[in-house]
Design an enzyme around this catalytic site. Structure first.
Site, PDB file in Angstrom:
ATOM      1  N   GLY A   9       5.951   4.404 -10.994  1.00 51.69           N
ATOM      2  CA  GLY A   9       6.596   5.676 -11.310  1.00 51.69           C
ATOM      3  C   GLY A   9       6.293   6.010 -12.759  1.00 51.69           C
ATOM      4  O   GLY A   9       6.578   5.206 -13.659  1.00 51.69           O
ATOM      5  N   ARG A  69      -7.193 -14.566 -41.717  1.00 46.85           N
ATOM      6  CA  ARG A  69      -8.311 -13.673 -42.046  1.00 46.85           C
ATOM      7  C   ARG A  69      -8.230 -13.258 -43.513  1.00 46.85           C
ATOM      8  O   ARG A  69      -7.196 -12.755 -43.976  1.00 46.85           O
ATOM      9  CB  ARG A  69      -8.242 -12.432 -41.157  1.00 46.85           C
ATOM     10  CG  ARG A  69      -9.233 -11.344 -41.519  1.00 46.85           C
ATOM     11  CD  ARG A  69     -10.597 -11.619 -40.928  1.00 46.85           C
ATOM     12  NE  ARG A  69     -11.415 -10.421 -40.987  1.00 46.85           N
ATOM     13  CZ  ARG A  69     -12.608 -10.371 -41.561  1.00 46.85           C
ATOM     14  NH1 ARG A  69     -13.126 -11.448 -42.121  1.00 46.85           N
ATOM     15  NH2 ARG A  69     -13.300  -9.244 -41.556  1.00 46.85           N
ATOM     16  N   GLY A  91      -8.878  -4.970 -37.438  1.00 44.67           N
ATOM     17  CA  GLY A  91     -10.106  -4.299 -37.817  1.00 44.67           C
ATOM     18  C   GLY A  91     -11.065  -4.213 -36.652  1.00 44.67           C
ATOM     19  O   GLY A  91     -10.663  -4.075 -35.487  1.00 44.67           O
ATOM     20  N   PRO A 142      14.139  -0.054  -8.529  1.00 44.20           N
ATOM     21  CA  PRO A 142      14.693  -0.540  -9.798  1.00 44.20           C
ATOM     22  C   PRO A 142      14.223  -1.945 -10.152  1.00 44.20           C
ATOM     23  O   PRO A 142      13.929  -2.236 -11.325  1.00 44.20           O
ATOM     24  CB  PRO A 142      16.214  -0.501  -9.551  1.00 44.20           C
ATOM     25  CG  PRO A 142      16.382   0.595  -8.550  1.00 44.20           C
ATOM     26  CD  PRO A 142      15.189   0.483  -7.644  1.00 44.20           C
ATOM     27  N   GLU A 201      11.358  -3.295  -9.257  1.00 46.23           N
ATOM     28  CA  GLU A 201       9.967  -3.166  -9.667  1.00 46.23           C
ATOM     29  C   GLU A 201       9.869  -2.639 -11.093  1.00 46.23           C
ATOM     30  O   GLU A 201       9.064  -3.126 -11.904  1.00 46.23           O
ATOM     31  CB  GLU A 201       9.235  -2.230  -8.708  1.00 46.23           C
ATOM     32  CG  GLU A 201       7.791  -1.971  -9.097  1.00 46.23           C
ATOM     33  CD  GLU A 201       7.061  -1.062  -8.120  1.00 46.23           C
ATOM     34  OE1 GLU A 201       5.957  -0.600  -8.458  1.00 46.23           O
ATOM     35  OE2 GLU A 201       7.595  -0.829  -7.013  1.00 46.23           O
ATOM     36  N   TYR A 220      14.189   4.851   2.286  1.00 45.82           N
ATOM     37  CA  TYR A 220      15.389   4.184   1.783  1.00 45.82           C
ATOM     38  C   TYR A 220      15.044   2.793   1.243  1.00 45.82           C
ATOM     39  O   TYR A 220      15.498   2.397   0.156  1.00 45.82           O
ATOM     40  CB  TYR A 220      16.423   4.078   2.895  1.00 45.82           C
ATOM     41  CG  TYR A 220      17.559   3.117   2.617  1.00 45.82           C
ATOM     42  CD1 TYR A 220      18.654   3.499   1.834  1.00 45.82           C
ATOM     43  CD2 TYR A 220      17.542   1.827   3.142  1.00 45.82           C
ATOM     44  CE1 TYR A 220      19.688   2.613   1.578  1.00 45.82           C
ATOM     45  CE2 TYR A 220      18.574   0.940   2.884  1.00 45.82           C
ATOM     46  CZ  TYR A 220      19.644   1.326   2.106  1.00 45.82           C
ATOM     47  OH  TYR A 220      20.668   0.444   1.853  1.00 45.82           O
ATOM     48  N   ALA A 236       0.847  -1.191   0.000  1.00 49.42           N
ATOM     49  CA  ALA A 236       0.000   0.000   0.000  1.00 49.42           C
ATOM     50  C   ALA A 236       0.885   1.243   0.000  1.00 49.42           C
ATOM     51  O   ALA A 236       1.289   1.733   1.049  1.00 49.42           O
ATOM     52  CB  ALA A 236      -0.922  -0.014   1.221  1.00 49.42           C
ATOM     53  N   SER A 256       3.323   9.390  -7.600  1.00 53.95           N
ATOM     54  CA  SER A 256       4.740   9.037  -7.530  1.00 53.95           C
ATOM     55  C   SER A 256       5.476   9.739  -6.394  1.00 53.95           C
ATOM     56  O   SER A 256       6.621   9.401  -6.096  1.00 53.95           O
ATOM     57  CB  SER A 256       5.429   9.381  -8.860  1.00 53.95           C
ATOM     58  OG  SER A 256       4.887   8.626  -9.929  1.00 53.95           O
TER      59      SER A 256
END
Length: 386
Positions: A373, A277, A348, A249, A251, A242, A131, A139
């Site tokens: 971020g 198609r 399409g 990085p 993440e 910290y 959380a 951010s």
């Protein structure tokens, strides 16, 4: 395996990584692919799916085996997530649980905390969430308003969070809060809430997103919620900012990995579709424009795979830095959005229908340049190295 480049082998991949890739591909084809529509309708994956995934060893693959994990490296997490994207999944909150939150506990938790929580995360008995984001913060993590004020042997937590992935199922929630609001970022700490029957903890509404309909994303509320002092992550106050910066990085790289893998999956799915198609007596693939668009997509995917492989190797070696991870996220997610948009055009009108995987990938892609971020923040971080 690579769906566009079947003979492609990443330099960092070992035989163990390749075996895991085959295992993950088979599992997701059987257990995730047939469930996407149902998960989207119910706005979450089945709770049992977490336990199934844990039982076959696909959760917490790079958590030490002493804590119930797979004992591997970051490459193992990357392999599992790539195969999830190749399976066209847009519902399972794998990275939040396995790649991100489990590592906050593994990196900063005390020995007792790791022994208590990580085995249950690896088995899927516990679902993990974090959380961070609050209404109005985005951010800017230094501006969080949620407070955790010590009262004897507990912290009393008050505040709210939004956009919380795995919010429906989470049993273990890492909360970003201020234990000393007077200290700004130096007063931020991470606390772990065990949510079962926790007084003062409330799950808000499931948020209606433009994509990823099967991934449970909620608001969460804390009203005089009491968390034991021993649940302070790492055992010391004021370390939260910290801790967050050190893990971002990782993440951002996993977001980039998903972006390039989904772009690859979209391109492969489009190649399959346009060859089957027919329009005016010929396949759509026979049109020069179709071939040129897909040639560009394939070339850009290969460039992205090279960038991702470079970053995964750095992550495995423990040398991935903030700017490099930011470049991977910036480039990978921007290309993801652009490539999937070009691919959808070749479908399409059918590309606009949510029953087609390309439509699901299109709506899922748009959040990639935003979360973890925003890409504007990525540019700021990169520019500091110029």
């Amino acid at each position: 395996m690579s769906v566009l480049f079947p003979d492609y082998v990443s330099a960092w991949e070992t035989d163990e990584h390749r075996e895991l890739r085959k295992h993950a591909a088979a599992f997701f084809a059987k257990e995730a692919v047939p469930c996407q529509e149902r998960w989207a309708d119910q706005q979450c994956v089945d709770r049992e799916f977490w336990k199934k995934t844990g039982a076959v060893g696909l959760l917490c693959t790079d958590i030490p085996d002493a804590f119930g994990g797979g004992g591997g490296d970051f490459g193992h997490e990357a392999v599992v997530y790539q195969e999830l994207q190749y399976a066209h999944d847009t519902a399972f909150g794998f990275t939040i649980h396995s790649t991100i939150v489990a590592h906050y506990i593994n990196e900063y938790g005390t020995e007792e905390q790791k022994q208590r929580w990580l085995p249950k995360a690896a088995s899927g008995e516990y679902v993990l969430a974090i959380a961070m984001t609050e209404p109005g913060t985005g951010s800017d993590l230094q501006s969080v308003r949620t407070t955790a004020i010590r009262d004897g042997d507990h912290y009393v937590v008050n505040g709210s969070k939004t956009f919380i992935s795995n919010g429906t199922h989470c049993d273990l929630l890492v909360i970003v809060a201020k234990t000393d609001p007077s200290l700004g970022s130096k007063g931020i700490s991470l606390l772990v809430a065990e949510t079962c029957e926790l007084e003062g903890f409330e799950r808000g509404r499931v948020l209606k997103k433009i994509g990823m309909h099967g991934q449970d994303t909620r608001e969460l509320f804390f009203a005089d919620m009491r968390i034991p002092v021993e649940n302070l992550l790492g055992g010391a106050e004021g370390q939260g900012f910290y801790q967050l910066m050190r893990q971002l990085p990782r993440e951002r790289l996993i977001i980039a990995i998903g972006g390039v893998a989904m772009a690859e999956a979209a391109t492969a799915e489009t190649v399959r579709y346009v060859k089957s198609r027919e329009v005016f007596g010929k396949s759509v693939f026979d049109k020069q424009n179709t071939k040129f668009v897909l040639a560009e997509c394939k070339a850009e995917v290969l460039a992205g795979k090279a960038l991702i492989d470079h970053c995964i190797a750095l992550a495995i070696d423990g040398t991935l830095d903030t700017a490099t991870a930011s470049m991977a996220k910036l480039w990978g997610t921007n290309r993801q959005v652009e490539i999937i948009d070009r691919c959808l055009q070749l479908f399409g009108g059918y590309g606009y229908m949510m029953e087609y995987p390309i439509a699901q990938m299109y709506t899922a892609a748009r959040v990639q340049p935003i979360y973890g971020g925003t890409n504007e923040i990525m540019k700021e971080l990169i520019s500091r190295t110029l």
